[in-house]
Write a protein that holds these residues in place. Structure first.
Motif, short mmCIF file in Angstrom:
data_model
loop_
_atom_site.label_atom_id
_atom_site.label_comp_id
_atom_site.label_asym_id
_atom_site.label_seq_id
_atom_site.Cartn_x
_atom_site.Cartn_y
_atom_site.Cartn_z
N GLU A 169 0.87 -1.10 0.10
CA GLU A 169 -0.08 0.08 0.17
C GLU A 169 0.97 1.22 -0.05
OE1 GLU A 169 -2.59 -0.36 3.34
OE2 GLU A 169 -3.57 -2.05 2.65
N ASP A 170 2.16 1.20 0.25
CA ASP A 170 3.02 2.45 0.40
C ASP A 170 3.25 2.76 -1.03
OD1 ASP A 170 4.78 4.35 1.04
OD2 ASP A 170 6.04 3.05 2.14
N ALA A 171 2.95 3.99 -1.36
CA ALA A 171 3.01 4.66 -2.62
C ALA A 171 4.59 5.22 -2.84
CB ALA A 171 2.05 5.51 -3.02
N GLU A 172 5.16 5.26 -1.78
CA GLU A 172 6.46 6.04 -1.68
C GLU A 172 7.89 4.99 -1.48
OE1 GLU A 172 6.37 9.16 -2.14
OE2 GLU A 172 4.27 9.22 -2.11
N ASN A 173 7.41 3.71 -1.67
CA ASN A 173 8.77 2.75 -1.47
C ASN A 173 9.34 2.64 -2.67
OD1 ASN A 173 7.05 1.14 -2.66
ND2 ASN A 173 6.56 -0.06 -0.69
N GLY A 174 9.06 2.83 -3.98
CA GLY A 174 9.92 2.89 -5.03
C GLY A 174 9.30 1.76 -5.95
N LEU A 175 8.41 0.99 -5.72
CA LEU A 175 7.96 -0.17 -6.26
C LEU A 175 7.08 0.29 -7.51
CD1 LEU A 175 7.03 -2.71 -3.57
CD2 LEU A 175 9.20 -2.65 -4.78
N ILE A 176 7.33 -0.31 -8.57
CA ILE A 176 6.44 0.06 -9.74
C ILE A 176 5.40 -0.94 -9.74
CG2 ILE A 176 8.44 1.12 -10.98
CD1 ILE A 176 8.44 -1.55 -12.52
N ASP A 177 4.44 -0.84 -10.68
CA ASP A 177 3.06 -1.44 -10.70
C ASP A 177 3.71 -2.89 -11.03
OD1 ASP A 177 1.68 0.73 -10.39
OD2 ASP A 177 1.18 0.96 -12.33
N LEU A 178 4.63 -3.36 -11.85
CA LEU A 178 4.75 -4.66 -11.98
C LEU A 178 5.23 -5.41 -10.75
CD1 LEU A 178 5.33 -7.07 -14.18
CD2 LEU A 178 7.55 -5.94 -14.62
N ALA A 179 6.30 -4.81 -10.18
CA ALA A 179 6.78 -5.26 -9.09
C ALA A 179 5.59 -5.38 -7.93
CB ALA A 179 8.11 -4.63 -8.34
N ARG A 180 4.97 -4.61 -7.69
CA ARG A 180 3.61 -4.72 -6.68
C ARG A 180 2.74 -5.85 -7.08
NH1 ARG A 180 3.35 -0.13 -3.46
NH2 ARG A 180 4.54 1.36 -4.27
N GLU A 181 2.70 -6.14 -8.46
CA GLU A 181 1.80 -7.09 -8.81
C GLU A 181 2.41 -8.59 -8.29
OE1 GLU A 181 -0.15 -8.99 -13.07
OE2 GLU A 181 0.79 -7.14 -12.94
N ILE A 182 3.54 -8.60 -8.67
CA ILE A 182 4.07 -10.03 -8.35
C ILE A 182 4.33 -10.32 -6.87
CG2 ILE A 182 6.36 -11.03 -8.40
CD1 ILE A 182 5.16 -10.92 -11.06
N PHE A 183 4.67 -9.04 -6.08
CA PHE A 183 4.46 -9.15 -4.66
C PHE A 183 3.08 -9.57 -3.96
CE2 PHE A 183 8.61 -6.56 -4.47
CZ PHE A 183 9.41 -7.54 -3.96
N SER A 184 2.10 -8.98 -4.82
CA SER A 184 0.75 -9.46 -4.50
C SER A 184 0.62 -10.66 -4.66
CB SER A 184 -0.20 -8.53 -5.14
OG SER A 184 -1.43 -8.66 -4.67
N ASN A 185 0.99 -11.40 -5.84
CA ASN A 185 1.05 -12.68 -6.13
C ASN A 185 1.60 -13.68 -5.07
OD1 ASN A 185 -0.52 -12.24 -8.34
ND2 ASN A 185 1.06 -12.35 -9.66
N LEU A 186 2.77 -13.08 -4.84
CA LEU A 186 3.55 -13.98 -3.65
C LEU A 186 2.90 -13.92 -2.29
CD1 LEU A 186 7.25 -12.92 -4.56
CD2 LEU A 186 6.05 -15.08 -5.29
N GLN A 187 2.17 -12.89 -1.98
CA GLN A 187 1.49 -12.81 -0.66
C GLN A 187 0.35 -13.70 -0.81
OE1 GLN A 187 -0.83 -9.42 0.10
NE2 GLN A 187 -0.48 -9.39 2.42
N GLU A 188 -0.55 -13.74 -1.90
CA GLU A 188 -1.37 -14.62 -1.97
C GLU A 188 -0.99 -16.02 -1.90
OE1 GLU A 188 -3.55 -13.86 -5.59
OE2 GLU A 188 -4.13 -11.87 -5.03
N ARG A 189 0.18 -16.47 -2.52
CA ARG A 189 0.54 -17.64 -2.42
C ARG A 189 1.03 -18.21 -0.87
NH1 ARG A 189 0.33 -22.85 -3.62
NH2 ARG A 189 2.38 -24.00 -3.50
N LEU A 190 1.56 -17.25 -0.41
CA LEU A 190 1.72 -17.39 1.39
C LEU A 190 0.67 -17.61 1.98
CD1 LEU A 190 3.90 -17.43 3.55
CD2 LEU A 190 3.52 -15.01 3.63
N SER A 191 -0.33 -17.06 1.86
CA SER A 191 -1.81 -17.12 2.43
C SER A 191 -2.24 -18.53 1.95
CB SER A 191 -2.85 -16.28 2.12
OG SER A 191 -2.20 -14.91 2.35
N ASP A 192 -2.06 -18.96 0.94
CA ASP A 192 -2.76 -20.34 0.26
C ASP A 192 -1.87 -21.27 1.15
OD1 ASP A 192 -4.35 -22.23 -1.29
OD2 ASP A 192 -2.28 -22.40 -2.22
N LEU A 193 -0.57 -21.17 1.21
CA LEU A 193 0.18 -22.21 1.98
C LEU A 193 0.05 -22.30 3.55
CD1 LEU A 193 3.66 -21.69 0.26
CD2 LEU A 193 2.02 -23.68 -0.13
N ASP A 194 -0.29 -21.01 4.05
CA ASP A 194 -0.68 -20.98 5.40
C ASP A 194 -2.11 -21.83 5.64
OD1 ASP A 194 1.42 -19.53 6.52
OD2 ASP A 194 0.50 -17.61 6.05
#
Length: 324
Positions: A169-194
């Protein structure tokens, strides 16, 4: 054929058989295909069959026992000394002969044959372990990728869970949209594994409630549903062990001994047994050690004494061995 003892070297498709009579004379040396194995032993008089405890060994042990044979499994490390060291080297024929020799030794240690229920319980544990390892690798990957963008997160799954929503959610951390999308996918994968880990924990807990042996084991301090079901699935019939000390040694939780000239020195634990079960018992012992300082019973005082003299880790292993 007057065969009394057989060494069976199992593989994926071809099996090597080495059979001898009561006088040790070789009567059979033969290679059998997988589809003809059961028919071959079904027509053979009852005898002692030895195998190495490897993939598929418990299945074949159960099948051969149905024909009246006595089947015994051995760890490969105990069979190796009986293999001939000639020019032929290691091959299936020499392996079968070594197994045949080893299974006849009076002081040989054997692996209990697991039934279908035991193997099914252990399968639940192995799949859970696989998912936990995948989750750990994913968390490390996320931390590494975040570090490439200058974002540092403390070690641990809990820290990643707490930090990821804010990072996305932090818009000032330097992540572009592509990186945010990938990290969002990884977060969903982590939740699924949990979620999958929780489901397997619940399944193991339900299994523990249906097994009488697990219920008894869970009365021990430091032994929960996961450890109890793993012990039942791995050890099976505890009557194969003469005493608790032998069971602890089977798990590799007793110290190595170095003796010469009448002097004996104890070293580190052998670690020759089941590493997964040993890990569970030690983690359970660590949990118990957290409260032994507040208790006055004999075992707690003993554990505190070991911790004071030898340190926390050695005390945890010693307490785990006592529990075993």
């Amino acid at each position: 054929m007057d065969i009394t003892r057989v060494g069976l070297d199992i593989a994926k498709n071809l099996f090597q058989v080495h059979g001898i009579n009561q006088h040790g004379k070789v009567l059979l040396q033969k290679q059998i295909s997988r589809d003809k194995m059961l028919a071959f032993f079904a027509n053979m008089p009852s005898c002692l069959i030895g195998m190495e405890a490897c993939s598929g060994a418990h299945y074949w042990a159960r099948e051969l026992t149905r024909f009246g044979h006595e089947v015994k499994l051995m760890a490969a490390q105990f069979v190796s000394p009986y293999r001939k060291r000639g020019t032929a080297g290691k091959n299936d024929r020499n392996d079968a002969e070594a197994i045949c020799e080893a299974v006849g030794r009076p002081n040989m240690r054997f692996v209990p044959v697991k039934n279908v229920e035991q193997q099914s319980v252990l399968m639940v544990h192995r799949v859970r372990t696989l998912i936990v390892a995948e989750r750990t690798a994913l968390v490390n990957q996320i931390r590494g990728l975040l570090g490439e963008f200058g974002i540092v997160v403390s070690q641990g799954i809990v820290q990643i869970r707490k930090a990821m929503p804010g990072i996305l959610e932090d818009a000032e951390n330097g992540l572009i949209d592509l990186a945010r999308e990938i990290f969002s996918n990884l977060q969903e994968r982590l939740s699924d594994l949990d979620k999958q880990v929780r489901e397997y924990d619940q399944r193991i807990g339900a299994l523990a409630k249906t097994m009488e042996a697990s219920k008894r084991l869970m009365k021990l301090p430091g032994v929960g549903a996961i450890t109890a079901t793993a012990i039942v699935g791995t050890a099976g019939d505890a009557k194969v062990f003469k005493n608790g000390r032998q069971f602890a040694a089977w798990l590799g939780m007793t110290p190595r001994q170095y003796g010469s000239g009448g002097k004996t020195r104890l070293g580190r634990i052998s670690k020759r047994g089941d590493s997964y079960l040993r890990m569970l018992l030690i983690h359970g012992a660590r949990a118990v050690l957290r409260v032994t300082g507040k208790r006055t019973d004999k075992k707690s005082r003993w554990a505190e004494g070991v911790k004071t003299r030898r340190g926390y880790n050695i005390a945890a292993v010693a307490l785990a061995a006592k529990h075993a």
